[in-house]
Design an enzyme around this catalytic site. Structure first.
Site, PDB file in Angstrom:
ATOM      1  N   ASN A 109       0.899  -1.164   0.000  1.00  0.00           N
ATOM      2  CA  ASN A 109       0.000   0.000   0.000  1.00  0.00           C
ATOM      3  C   ASN A 109       0.933   1.207   0.000  1.00  0.00           C
ATOM      4  O   ASN A 109       1.220   1.794   1.035  1.00  0.00           O
ATOM      5  CB  ASN A 109      -0.896   0.008   1.238  1.00  0.00           C
ATOM      6  CG  ASN A 109      -1.914  -1.126   1.195  1.00  0.00           C
ATOM      7  OD1 ASN A 109      -2.355  -1.529   0.123  1.00  0.00           O
ATOM      8  ND2 ASN A 109      -2.281  -1.641   2.353  1.00  0.00           N
ATOM      9  N   HIS A 166     -11.890 -16.791   7.759  1.00  0.00           N
ATOM     10  CA  HIS A 166     -12.349 -15.407   7.844  1.00  0.00           C
ATOM     11  C   HIS A 166     -13.451 -15.250   8.898  1.00  0.00           C
ATOM     12  O   HIS A 166     -14.496 -14.651   8.651  1.00  0.00           O
ATOM     13  CB  HIS A 166     -12.857 -14.950   6.468  1.00  0.00           C
ATOM     14  CG  HIS A 166     -12.756 -13.462   6.265  1.00  0.00           C
ATOM     15  ND1 HIS A 166     -13.562 -12.563   6.923  1.00  0.00           N
ATOM     16  CD2 HIS A 166     -11.960 -12.710   5.466  1.00  0.00           C
ATOM     17  CE1 HIS A 166     -13.259 -11.331   6.543  1.00  0.00           C
ATOM     18  NE2 HIS A 166     -12.288 -11.386   5.665  1.00  0.00           N
ATOM     19  N   ASP A 218      -7.089 -14.883   1.975  1.00  0.00           N
ATOM     20  CA  ASP A 218      -6.116 -13.975   2.563  1.00  0.00           C
ATOM     21  C   ASP A 218      -5.404 -14.567   3.761  1.00  0.00           C
ATOM     22  O   ASP A 218      -5.705 -14.187   4.886  1.00  0.00           O
ATOM     23  CB  ASP A 218      -6.836 -12.673   2.971  1.00  0.00           C
ATOM     24  CG  ASP A 218      -5.840 -11.574   3.289  1.00  0.00           C
ATOM     25  OD1 ASP A 218      -4.684 -11.679   2.853  1.00  0.00           O
ATOM     26  OD2 ASP A 218      -6.221 -10.613   3.968  1.00  0.00           O
ATOM     27  N   TRP A 253     -17.025  -8.483   3.503  1.00  0.00           N
ATOM     28  CA  TRP A 253     -16.240  -8.100   4.678  1.00  0.00           C
ATOM     29  C   TRP A 253     -16.710  -8.873   5.916  1.00  0.00           C
ATOM     30  O   TRP A 253     -16.025  -8.929   6.919  1.00  0.00           O
ATOM     31  CB  TRP A 253     -16.378  -6.582   4.951  1.00  0.00           C
ATOM     32  CG  TRP A 253     -15.607  -5.745   3.981  1.00  0.00           C
ATOM     33  CD1 TRP A 253     -14.692  -6.183   3.077  1.00  0.00           C
ATOM     34  CD2 TRP A 253     -15.686  -4.328   3.821  1.00  0.00           C
ATOM     35  NE1 TRP A 253     -14.185  -5.113   2.364  1.00  0.00           N
ATOM     36  CE2 TRP A 253     -14.783  -3.962   2.798  1.00  0.00           C
ATOM     37  CE3 TRP A 253     -16.419  -3.302   4.434  1.00  0.00           C
ATOM     38  CZ2 TRP A 253     -14.602  -2.645   2.380  1.00  0.00           C
ATOM     39  CZ3 TRP A 253     -16.239  -1.993   4.019  1.00  0.00           C
ATOM     40  CH2 TRP A 253     -15.351  -1.664   3.003  1.00  0.00           C
ATOM     41  N   GLU A 291      -0.858 -12.258  10.852  1.00  0.00           N
ATOM     42  CA  GLU A 291      -2.049 -11.398  10.886  1.00  0.00           C
ATOM     43  C   GLU A 291      -3.277 -12.146  11.394  1.00  0.00           C
ATOM     44  O   GLU A 291      -4.095 -11.584  12.107  1.00  0.00           O
ATOM     45  CB  GLU A 291      -2.295 -10.845   9.481  1.00  0.00           C
ATOM     46  CG  GLU A 291      -3.575 -10.028   9.357  1.00  0.00           C
ATOM     47  CD  GLU A 291      -3.793  -9.476   7.952  1.00  0.00           C
ATOM     48  OE1 GLU A 291      -2.912  -9.647   7.072  1.00  0.00           O
ATOM     49  OE2 GLU A 291      -4.850  -8.862   7.733  1.00  0.00           O
ATOM     50  N   GLU A 325      -8.124  -3.286  -2.968  1.00  0.00           N
ATOM     51  CA  GLU A 325      -8.340  -2.553  -1.723  1.00  0.00           C
ATOM     52  C   GLU A 325      -8.068  -1.057  -1.896  1.00  0.00           C
ATOM     53  O   GLU A 325      -7.409  -0.428  -1.075  1.00  0.00           O
ATOM     54  CB  GLU A 325      -7.463  -3.133  -0.599  1.00  0.00           C
ATOM     55  CG  GLU A 325      -7.778  -4.588  -0.307  1.00  0.00           C
ATOM     56  CD  GLU A 325      -7.042  -5.158   0.904  1.00  0.00           C
ATOM     57  OE1 GLU A 325      -7.697  -5.829   1.692  1.00  0.00           O
ATOM     58  OE2 GLU A 325      -5.828  -4.919   1.030  1.00  0.00           O
ATOM     59  N   GLU A 331       3.501 -15.964  -2.571  1.00  0.00           N
ATOM     60  CA  GLU A 331       3.547 -14.988  -1.475  1.00  0.00           C
ATOM     61  C   GLU A 331       3.009 -15.641  -0.208  1.00  0.00           C
ATOM     62  O   GLU A 331       1.833 -15.981  -0.129  1.00  0.00           O
ATOM     63  CB  GLU A 331       2.724 -13.738  -1.822  1.00  0.00           C
ATOM     64  CG  GLU A 331       2.713 -12.701  -0.702  1.00  0.00           C
ATOM     65  CD  GLU A 331       1.953 -11.415  -1.062  1.00  0.00           C
ATOM     66  OE1 GLU A 331       2.077 -10.926  -2.201  1.00  0.00           O
ATOM     67  OE2 GLU A 331       1.221 -10.912  -0.197  1.00  0.00           O
ATOM     68  N   LYS A 380       0.997  -3.528  -6.053  1.00  0.00           N
ATOM     69  CA  LYS A 380      -0.377  -3.898  -5.708  1.00  0.00           C
ATOM     70  C   LYS A 380      -1.264  -2.921  -6.454  1.00  0.00           C
ATOM     71  O   LYS A 380      -1.218  -1.713  -6.189  1.00  0.00           O
ATOM     72  CB  LYS A 380      -0.580  -3.771  -4.202  1.00  0.00           C
ATOM     73  CG  LYS A 380      -2.027  -3.899  -3.742  1.00  0.00           C
ATOM     74  CD  LYS A 380      -2.106  -3.837  -2.205  1.00  0.00           C
ATOM     75  CE  LYS A 380      -3.536  -3.947  -1.712  1.00  0.00           C
ATOM     76  NZ  LYS A 380      -3.611  -3.963  -0.213  1.00  0.00           N
TER      77      LYS A 380
HETATM   78  O1  GCW Z   1      -4.274  -9.297   4.234  1.00  0.00           O
HETATM   79  C1  GCW Z   1      -4.737  -8.117   3.784  1.00  0.00           C
HETATM   80  C2  GCW Z   1      -4.304  -7.226   4.874  1.00  0.00           C
HETATM   81  C3  GCW Z   1      -3.921  -5.870   4.406  1.00  0.00           C
HETATM   82  C4  GCW Z   1      -2.932  -6.020   3.267  1.00  0.00           C
HETATM   83  C5  GCW Z   1      -3.592  -6.795   2.133  1.00  0.00           C
HETATM   84  C6  GCW Z   1      -2.644  -7.103   0.993  1.00  0.00           C
HETATM   85  C7  GCW Z   1      -1.079  -4.669   2.638  1.00  0.00           C
HETATM   86  O2  GCW Z   1      -5.313  -7.173   5.857  1.00  0.00           O
HETATM   87  O3  GCW Z   1      -3.369  -5.181   5.495  1.00  0.00           O
HETATM   88  O4  GCW Z   1      -2.453  -4.788   2.806  1.00  0.00           O
HETATM   89  O5  GCW Z   1      -4.037  -8.022   2.593  1.00  0.00           O
HETATM   90  O6  GCW Z   1      -2.088  -8.185   0.992  1.00  0.00           O
HETATM   91  O7  GCW Z   1      -2.463  -6.273   0.135  1.00  0.00           O
END
Ligand code: GCW
Length: 669
Positions: free
Chosen positions: A198, A507, A353, A529, A381, A279, A375, A275
Site C-alpha cells: 500500500n 475469515h 487472505d 467483509w 495477521e 483494496e 507470497e 499492488k
Molecule cells: O491481508 C490483507 C491485509 C492488508 C494487506 C492486504 C494485501 C497490505 O489485511 O493489510 O495490505 O491483505 O495483501 O495487500
C-alpha cells in the site's frame, strides 16, 4: 558501587567475547564466546562479499574448528571438484588437502556462493552435522516484503516499528541494518522490498531513493538486492501528469526516467513490486487497461537495467461479490502469456487472505506461460500476532506440496514455483516480513523460527517443516531444549486452526485488527467483509458451497482437483467447509457428527496450548530467564485466548444451530 565492581570484574574474567543476549537479539546466530583463531580462516581473493563471509566464519566458529579456506571454484580448479550444478548461488563444502594441509574448503562459482557456503558451514557446525555438503537454491528470488510505511508504522506488524529509520537515513546507518543483512544472508534471502505494497508515491521521490540507496549499499555485500513497492499513480502525484494510463506515452516515459534515476543511485536495484486495483489502490483498470498492460509498461522501464516487476495477483475489489475467492483467477487467468518476460505474478498461497488454513490458490498451475511467485505471510495477521505460538513451517510445506494436477499427478505447487513444471527461469518466493525494531526482531522467540523457515524453504521448497524446526531450535536453544521446542512447534499451527475454526472455516475473525473471534459479524458495508458471508452457518448447516450448486469456484482447479473438491466425501476434512455447506449432523470420517467434530477441534486446540505450556515448563532450567519468561507469559495469553476463541465461537454456533454441546464437553463458562 560494590555490586557494579563485582559485575564488571565478572564480565572481564569471562573473556573478551560479548555474552549472548538474553533478549533474543542474536536470533539463530548465537555464536560461542570463544571463537576460532582469526588466522585459521583464509580467503582467496578480496571482495566485500568474501570479506564479510570470512568475518562471519571467524566470528561464529569455535576455537577447535580447524583450518578453513574460502575460495571461488576458479581459485581451486586443480582440485577438479564437481561444481557444475552449483550455478551462481550454490556452494560446496568439502574436506580437502590444500598445499599438503587438511582443510575444510568452502567454495562456490561466485562470491555469493562462497557467502552462502560460509553460512551453511556455520549452520552445519552449530547443528552438530558434519560431512561434505553441496547445495544450490531451487528458487531464484527469495524476497522479504516489508509492509513498512514511511512513517515507521508496519502494516500488520507485531514486532514494534519499522527497522528503517527514514528520518536519519541516508546519513546515519544504524548498525542493526548490518545484522538484518547477516540474518537474511544466513538463510539465502537475496532480496528485500523496503516499503508497504500500500505504497506512497513519495517512496519514489529523490529523497527516498537516496535513503533506499544507503540501505542497498549496506545490504550489497550480503547479497541482498533492494526493491521498492511502486504506487501506480505516482506519475500523477510525483510527476504532475494528468493520468497514469499505462498506454499513455508520457506515462511510460515518466516511469522510464524514474527507473533510470533509481538505477543511477542503486545500480543493482531489483525492481518494483506492485499492488494494483486492490483494496482501493490505483491501477491500470482505472483506465480500462489490463493488469498485463500495467505490468508490461513498468517492466519496459526497468528492462534496460535487468530489473523485474513483481505484480501481485491479490486483487480484492467488489467486482465478484458472489465469491471473493474467485477474483484473482477471473482477472489473471485470461492474461496468461500476455506478460513481458521480466514480469512475475505474485500469488498468495490461498485465494482469500492468509487464513490459518486455505486450499492452495487456483492460479498455481493455471497460468503455464507466466512465471508465478509464491507470497506467504510470515507475520501472523490471522494467527495470533506475536503472542500466539504458531510455527508456520507446516503451512508453507503443506501449500508447496499441494498437487495442482496441471500436468498430471505430481504437478505440485513447489514445481510451479521453482519453475520446473513449465521450464521458467524467473522464479520466486516472497514472504511478508514479521520483522520490526523489537529487541528480538519478531516480537517473540518462536516467531524467529518463521523468518528462518521462510528463508530455508525459499532456498529449498522440499525441506520438511520438521527438519527446519530442528535446525532452528538447535541454533536457538541449549541441546536439552531442542526436542521439547520442536515438539511444541510442530503441532502449533494446527492448534491455531483448531481453536480459531477448523474443518475449512475461514475469515471468522474480528473486524479490522483481525485478532480474536468474530464469526457473528454481519453488519459491515460490503457483504464479503462479513464473517457470516464466509461460513454461511444456518439452522441446517455450515460452510461455503463452492461447487456447481454454489459459486462453482471448484471449477478454477484442474479437473482432477475440481472433482475431488466437488464432492464432500473426497474433500479433505480440513477443507470441507471451504467448499461445502454441510449439515450439522453429517457423519464425518471420525464417526461423529460434523458438530461434534467441530467442537472436538476447538477443544483439541485449547488442549494443545495447555500441552505447550507444560513442555515449556520443563525447559526452564536450560533456557535463559528473559527468553523463557516472555515465552511463558505469551503461552498463558495464548491459552486464555484459545479458550476465548473456542467459547465465543461455540456460543455463537449454538445460537445458530440450536444444538446442545456434545456429551463430554464442558459448556462455556
Ligand atoms: O491481508 C490483507 C491485509 C492488508 C494487506 C492486504 C494485501 C497490505 O489485511 O493489510 O495490505 O491483505 O495483501 O495487500
Amino acid at each position: 558501587l560494590f555490586a557494579r565492581i563485582v559485575l564488571i570484574a565478572g564480565l572481564l574474567s569471562a573473556g573478551a567475547a560479548p555474552a549472548l543476549a538474553e533478549d533474543g537479539y542474536d536470533l539463530w546466530m548465537r555464536y560461542p564466546a570463544t571463537t576460532i583463531a582469526p588466522d585459521s580462516v583464509s580467503v582467496r581473493g578480496d571482495t566485500p562479499m568474501l570479506r564479510v563471509a570470512a568475518a562471519e566464519v571467524r566470528r561464529a566458529l569455535p576455537a577447535q574448528a580447524g583450518a578453513i579456506v574460502l575460495a571461488r571454484t576458479a581459485e581451486v580448479a586443480d582440485l577438479k571438484l564437481p561444481t557444475a550444478t552449483l550455478g551462481d548461488e550454490g556452494y560446496l563444502i568439502r574436506a580437502v588437502r590444500l598445499n599438503g594441509r587438511p582443510v575444510t574448503l568452502v567454495t562456490g562459482n561466485t562470491d555469493r556462493g562462497v557467502l552462502y557456503g560460509a553460512f551453511a558451514l556455520i549452520r552445519q557446525r552449530a547443528t552438530g552435522a558434519a560431512g561434505d555438503l553441496t547445495s544450490a537454491p531451487r528458487v531464484k528470488l527469495r524476497v522479504l516484503n516489508h509492509w513498512d510505511n514511511l512513517d515507521g508504522v508496519v502494516e500488520r506488524g507485531y514486532a514494534g516499528r519499522s527497522l528503517w529509520d527514514w528520518w536519519t537515513l541516508p546519513d546515519y546507518k544504524d548498525p542493526r541494518y548490518v545484522d538484518y543483512a547477516r540474518a537474511n544472508a544466513s538463510l539465502g534471502i537475496n532480496g528485500t522490498v523496503l516499503n508497504n505494497v500500500n505504497a506512497k508515491a513519495e517512496s519514489l521521490s529523490p529523497r527516498y531513493i537516496a535513503k533506499a540507496a544507503a540501505l542497498a549499499d549496506i545490504f550489497r555485500p550480503y547479497g541482498i538486492r533492494v526493491y521498492l513497492s511502486a504506487r501506480f499513480s505516482a506519475p500523477i502525484e510525483l510527476g504532475g501528469l494528468k493520468t497514469a494510463d499505462p498506454l499513455d506515452p508520457q506515462v511510460a516515459a515518466w516511469w522510464r526516467a524514474k527507473a533510470d534515476e533509481i538505477y543511477r543511485a542503486i545500480p543493482d536495484f531489483g525492481g518494483f513490486l506492485v499492488k494494483a486495483n486492490s483494496e482501493g489502490q490505483p491501477g491500470p483498470r482505472d483506465y480500462h487497461r489490463t493488469h498485463a498492460d500495467g505490468a508490461n509498461m513498468l517492466a519496459a522501464a526497468v528492462a534496460p537495467h535487468d530489473g523485474i516487476v513483481m505484480w501481485r495477483a491479490f486483487v480484492y475489489a467488489d467486482t465478484d461479490p458472489d465469491d471473493r475467492a474467485k477474483q484473482a483467477y477471473t482477472e489473471f487467468k485470461p492474461l496468461d502469456g500476455r506478460f513481458a518476460k521480466n514480469v512475475i505474478v505474485q500469488v498468495k498461497n490461498g485465494a482469500i487472505d492468509f487464513q490459518p488454513r486455505e486450499p492452495f490458490h487456483p492460479l498455481f498451475g493455471a497460468m503455464p506461460k507466466t512465471p508465478l511467485m509464491m507470497e506467504f505471510q510470515i507475520t501472523k495477521e490471522y494467527l495470533g500476532f506475536a503472542t500466539h505460538l504458531a510455527y508456520l513451517g507446516p503451512l508453507f510445506a503443506e501449500t508447496l506440496a499441494s498437487d495442482t494436477f496441471a500436468k498430471g499427478a505430481g504437478s505440485t505447487v513447489a514445481k510451479v514455483v521453482d519453475g520446473s513444471l513449465e521450464g521458467h527461469t524467473l522464479t520466486g518466493i516472497a514472504g511478508v516480513a514479521n520483522i520490526g525494531d523489537d529487541r528480538d526482531w519478531t516480537g517473540s522467540t518462536f516467531n524467529q523460527a518463521n523468518w528462518y523457515a521462510f528463508g530455508r524453504m525459499a532456498w529449498d521448497p522440499s525441506l520438511s517443516a520438521e527438519t527446519v524446526a530442528r535446525e532452528w531450535a538447535a541454533q536457538t536453544f541449549a541441546p536439552a531444549a531442542v526436542a521439547p521446542a520442536v515438539a511444541m512447534m510442530m503441532g502449533s499451527r494446527e492448534a491455531v486452526v483448531d481453536y480459531t475454526g477448523a474443518l475449512g472455516l475461514a475469515h471468522v475473525m474480528a473486524t479490522g485488527h483481525h485478532y480474536g473471534p468474530g464469526p457473528w459479524v454481519s453488519d459491515l458495508k460490503r457483504p464479503e467483509w462479513n464473517p457470516v458471508y464466509y461460513h454461511k452457518a444456518d439452522k441446517r448447516g455450515i460452510g461455503f458451497d463452492r461447487t456447481k450448486s454454489g459459486s462453482n469456484a471448484v471449477a478454477q482447479y484442474a479437473p482432477p482437483v475440481a472433482a475431488k473438491f466437488a464432492d464432500p466425501a473426497t474433500t479433505p476434512p480440513g477443507e470441507l467447509l471451504w467448499f461445502h455447506h454441510v449439515a450439522w449432523d453429517r457423519r464425518m470420517p471420525s464417526g461423529r457428527t460434523l458438530w461434534a467434530d467441530l467442537v472436538g477441534h476447538y477443544d483439541a486446540g485449547v488442549a494443545y496450548v495447555v500441552g505447550m505450556r507444560t513442555r515449556w515448563d520443563t525447559v526452564k532450567p536450560v533456557v535463559d530467564a528473559e527468553r523463557w519468561q516472555k515465552t511463558a507469559s505469551f503461552l498463558a495469553v495464548q491459552q486464555r485466548e484459545a479458550q476465548w476463541w473456542r467459547d465465543a465461537s461455540l456460543a455463537y454456533w449454538m445460537s445458530v444451530n440450536g444444538l446442545p454441546l456434545p456429551a463430554g464437553v464442558a459448556p462455556p463458562p
